[in-house]
Structure formats: structure tokens, C-alpha cells
Design a protein around this motif. Structure first.
Motif, PDB file in Angstrom:
ATOM      1  N   LEU A  85       0.642  -1.447  -0.096  1.00  0.00           N
ATOM      2  CA  LEU A  85       0.129  -0.028   0.129  1.00  0.00           C
ATOM      3  C   LEU A  85       0.813   1.389   0.164  1.00  0.00           C
ATOM      4  N   ALA A  86       1.971   1.283   0.715  1.00  0.00           N
ATOM      5  CA  ALA A  86       2.892   2.353   0.804  1.00  0.00           C
ATOM      6  C   ALA A  86       3.416   2.694  -0.452  1.00  0.00           C
ATOM      7  N   ASP A  87       3.518   1.720  -1.371  1.00  0.00           N
ATOM      8  CA  ASP A  87       4.122   1.950  -2.907  1.00  0.00           C
ATOM      9  C   ASP A  87       3.160   2.035  -3.842  1.00  0.00           C
ATOM     10  N   SER A  88       1.964   2.439  -3.679  1.00  0.00           N
ATOM     11  CA  SER A  88       0.890   2.223  -4.481  1.00  0.00           C
ATOM     12  C   SER A  88       0.230   3.601  -4.629  1.00  0.00           C
ATOM     13  N   ILE A  89      -0.732   3.598  -5.489  1.00  0.00           N
ATOM     14  CA  ILE A  89      -1.162   4.951  -5.928  1.00  0.00           C
ATOM     15  C   ILE A  89      -2.120   5.577  -4.725  1.00  0.00           C
ATOM     16  N   LEU A  90      -2.545   4.706  -4.012  1.00  0.00           N
ATOM     17  CA  LEU A  90      -3.364   4.994  -2.732  1.00  0.00           C
ATOM     18  C   LEU A  90      -2.591   5.614  -1.764  1.00  0.00           C
ATOM     19  N   VAL A 136      -4.167   7.681   1.567  1.00  0.00           N
ATOM     20  CA  VAL A 136      -3.966   7.071   2.965  1.00  0.00           C
ATOM     21  C   VAL A 136      -3.025   8.202   3.935  1.00  0.00           C
ATOM     22  N   ASN A 137      -1.904   8.865   3.226  1.00  0.00           N
ATOM     23  CA  ASN A 137      -1.233   9.579   4.088  1.00  0.00           C
ATOM     24  C   ASN A 137      -1.992  11.080   4.722  1.00  0.00           C
TER      25      ASN A 137
END
Length: 55
Positions: free
Chosen positions: A41-46, A50-51
């Protein structure tokens, strides 16, 4: 904050996973899924969404 303890994130995650498995009997597969899911998830477009959501 010159004398604050700086701990690498991977070490913190490792200790939290160990404590979760040891103290609360969390299954190892669940810890693995959460860690891998967070990594992906940290390396995705989302990641920016999320941040923004957690700040």
C-alpha cells in the motif's frame, strides 16, 4: 531533541510483530499479511490518500 532515541522502522515492526505473536497469540500469517499489505500500500497510487487520511 538531540538526545531522542532513534529506532529504525524495520526494527520497530519486527519487535511489534514478535510481541503480538508472543503475548496476544496473533497468528503468524496475519502478521505477514499486515506487513506485506502495508508495504504494498505504501508503494501504490493510494499512498497519498492514506497519508492525507492519517494526518
Amino acid at each position: 531533541m538531540d538526545n531522542a532515541l532513534q529506532v529504525p522502522l524495520w526494527l520497530l515492526v519486527l519487535v511489534a510483530a514478535w510481541l503480538g505473536i508472543r503475548l496476544w497469540r496473533i497468528p503468524l500469517w496475519l502478521v505477514t499479511v499486515l506487513v506485506l499489505g502495508g508495504f504494498l500500500l505504501a508503494d501504490s497510487i493510494l499512498a497519498p490518500a492514506v497519508n492525507a487520511l492519517i494526518k
